[in-house]
Write a protein that holds these residues in place. Structure first.
Motif, short mmCIF file in Angstrom:
data_model
loop_
_atom_site.label_atom_id
_atom_site.label_comp_id
_atom_site.label_asym_id
_atom_site.label_seq_id
_atom_site.Cartn_x
_atom_site.Cartn_y
_atom_site.Cartn_z
N GLY A 119 1.81 9.12 -3.82
CA GLY A 119 2.19 9.84 -5.04
C GLY A 119 0.99 10.44 -5.75
O GLY A 119 0.97 11.65 -6.05
N PRO A 120 -0.05 9.64 -6.07
CA PRO A 120 -1.24 10.21 -6.70
C PRO A 120 -1.91 11.30 -5.87
O PRO A 120 -2.42 12.29 -6.42
CB PRO A 120 -2.16 8.99 -6.86
CG PRO A 120 -1.22 7.84 -6.99
CD PRO A 120 -0.08 8.16 -6.07
N ARG A 161 9.18 7.84 -6.44
CA ARG A 161 8.64 6.60 -5.88
C ARG A 161 8.56 5.49 -6.94
O ARG A 161 8.80 4.31 -6.64
CB ARG A 161 7.25 6.85 -5.28
CG ARG A 161 7.21 7.88 -4.18
CD ARG A 161 8.15 7.58 -3.04
NE ARG A 161 7.87 6.34 -2.35
CZ ARG A 161 8.46 5.94 -1.22
NH1 ARG A 161 9.38 6.71 -0.67
NH2 ARG A 161 8.17 4.79 -0.66
N VAL A 196 -0.04 14.48 -6.48
CA VAL A 196 -0.30 15.01 -7.81
C VAL A 196 -1.67 15.66 -7.88
O VAL A 196 -1.82 16.80 -8.36
CB VAL A 196 -0.19 13.89 -8.87
CG1 VAL A 196 -0.66 14.39 -10.24
CG2 VAL A 196 1.24 13.39 -8.96
N VAL A 255 3.75 4.57 -4.56
CA VAL A 255 3.36 4.65 -5.98
C VAL A 255 1.85 4.71 -6.15
O VAL A 255 1.33 5.48 -6.98
CB VAL A 255 3.96 3.46 -6.76
CG1 VAL A 255 3.40 3.41 -8.18
CG2 VAL A 255 5.47 3.55 -6.79
N TYR A 303 7.72 13.89 -6.92
CA TYR A 303 7.70 12.87 -5.87
C TYR A 303 7.23 11.53 -6.42
O TYR A 303 7.81 10.48 -6.11
CB TYR A 303 6.78 13.31 -4.73
CG TYR A 303 6.68 12.27 -3.63
CD1 TYR A 303 7.73 12.10 -2.73
CD2 TYR A 303 5.56 11.46 -3.51
CE1 TYR A 303 7.66 11.14 -1.74
CE2 TYR A 303 5.49 10.49 -2.52
CZ TYR A 303 6.54 10.34 -1.64
OH TYR A 303 6.49 9.38 -0.66
N TRP A 304 6.19 11.56 -7.23
CA TRP A 304 5.68 10.32 -7.81
C TRP A 304 6.74 9.65 -8.67
O TRP A 304 6.92 8.43 -8.63
CB TRP A 304 4.42 10.62 -8.63
CG TRP A 304 3.53 9.44 -8.82
CD1 TRP A 304 3.66 8.20 -8.25
CD2 TRP A 304 2.34 9.37 -9.61
NE1 TRP A 304 2.64 7.37 -8.64
CE2 TRP A 304 1.82 8.07 -9.47
CE3 TRP A 304 1.67 10.30 -10.42
CZ2 TRP A 304 0.66 7.66 -10.13
CZ3 TRP A 304 0.52 9.89 -11.06
CH2 TRP A 304 0.01 8.60 -10.93
#
Length: 384
Positions: free
Chosen positions: A138-139, A112, A142, A134, A108-109
């Motif tokens: 995203g982070p 983005r 993760v 982003v 996904y990150w």
């Protein structure tokens, strides 16, 4: 709202976008499979939390293709790279709550980051939904992928809320974005068609492995009638009205956010619930379903119809009486369906949806003079 010369040239969906959609056919199938195996309350929450980033990845690509000319080498390659990231996400979905959580977050990150780079020349793009994807969501995905179930669900839910709230948080900044009025409705209609296609997979994939006796064929026919009824509600009575609402809106940004980005999330979620419900019913027409399968089948249908109540109000400030009333009937019937055979459950819902579509047709036919019979307002279903 006036139409500029640029808007007068109808923007068409590109072949790259259609190829990109094929990835999300697979992704929706994976989300449905996840929900099929775990459809208690926790399973519903987990499936939704996984579905939001998949959906939002598609939305981000669609918006990027709407506001730019993407029929060029750079953007085609960018769309394909986002598609690869989407494929990685889809592969991660079945094990998203086990060993593949990190893969889902990283994929996904990546999507983005690619989308942001495609729009990097747009002033202020960092200070908007693409930057939020982003820098924040995203982070979070993760990091969540590295944690156990409980903290993972919390962080992934926060990431989903970040993505969904970004268009509201950056509402003023998005006011300057020039959305094309014809491309966006077509793209979201195609996404919903992909979701409805999953209901056909839910019917056929299950039935193909059964004996196909008379009861099973009757269950297939009833399930297909339900799927067709859901299709009919959108593509006969609503899609033209949604396009019309974008074309005439004073604020296209608000219509696109409310009707398409949010409304179609609920529509697709409802269809996926129905599709998973089919997987529980078609192959065993004489078995009792239990509360979980009935909740998916009837709850998904009710969510779909209730969403039309929301979209009609947002578009025209009118109440979709027939759809809201039918949703109430579906929810009222659900408790009585728990101990009935699957064939009866399917047939009952099919009859309700056929009745709704007949009623909508009659109301539409009588709603306006002949000279207005083709207007989008009439096409929305004539509910008052």
């Amino acid at each position: 709202m006036g139409t500029t010369g640029e808007e007068a040239r109808e923007k068409r969906v590109t072949w790259a976008e259609l190829y990109f959609d094929l990835v999300f056919v697979f992704a929706i199938t994976q989300v449905s499979a996840l929900l099929h195996h775990h459809h208690d309350a926790l399973g519903l929450a987990r499936a939704l939390v996984v579905f939001v980033p998949v959906y939002w990845c598609w939305v981000g690509t669609t918006v990027q293709a709407n506001i730019r000319d993407v029929d060029n080498l750079r953007d085609r390659l960018g769309i394909l790279l986002v598609g690869l990231a989407g494929l990685f996400m889809a592969l991660a979905v079945p094990g998203a709550w086990a060993g593949r959580g990190l893969l889902l977050g990283l994929a996904y990150w990546l999507a983005r980051v690619v989308l942001l780079l495609l729009l990097v020349r747009v002033p202020g793009v960092w200070q908007g939904p693409y930057g939020a994807g982003v820098l924040v969501s995203g982070p979070l995905l993760v990091i969540g992928g590295l944690l156990p179930d409980g903290p993972r669900l919390a962080l992934w839910a926060a990431a989903a809320l970040c993505d969904l709230s970004a268009p509201l948080v950056f509402r003023r900044r998005l006011a300057a974005v020039a959305y094309h009025p014809t491309h966006m409705p077509e793209r979201f209609a195609l996404f919903l068609l992909v979701a409805i296609g999953e209901s056909i997979v839910g019917i056929g994939g299950t039935a193909a492995e059964s004996r196909l006796d008379a009861a099973e064929l009757a269950a297939v026919a009833a399930a297909f009638t339900i799927s067709a009824g859901l299709w009919w509600q959108y593509f006969v009575y609503a899609s033209d009205a949604m396009r019309h609402a974008v074309e005439v809106a004073d604020s296209r940004r608000d219509v696109i956010r409310r009707i398409f980005q949010y409304g179609h999330l609920a529509l697709a979620a409802g269809v996926i619930g129905v599709a998973v419900g089919f997987g529980e019913t078609v192959a065993e027409p004489w078995h009792e379903l239990g509360p979980g399968a009935v909740a998916l089948l009837y709850g998904g249908c009710a969510l779909y119809l209730l969403t039309f109540g929301y979209t009609r109000w947002m578009m025209f400030r009118k109440v979709a009486t027939t759809r809201l009333g039918t949703a109430a009937v579906v929810l009222a019937l659900a408790p009585a369906m728990v101990r009935l055979p699957a064939l009866v459950v399917l047939t009952t819902l099919a009859v309700v949806l056929v009745g709704l579509n007949v009623l909508e047709h009659l109301r539409v036919s009588r709603a306006a003079p002949e000279e207005n019979s083709r207007t989008p307002e009439r096409a929305v279903g004539g509910s008052v």
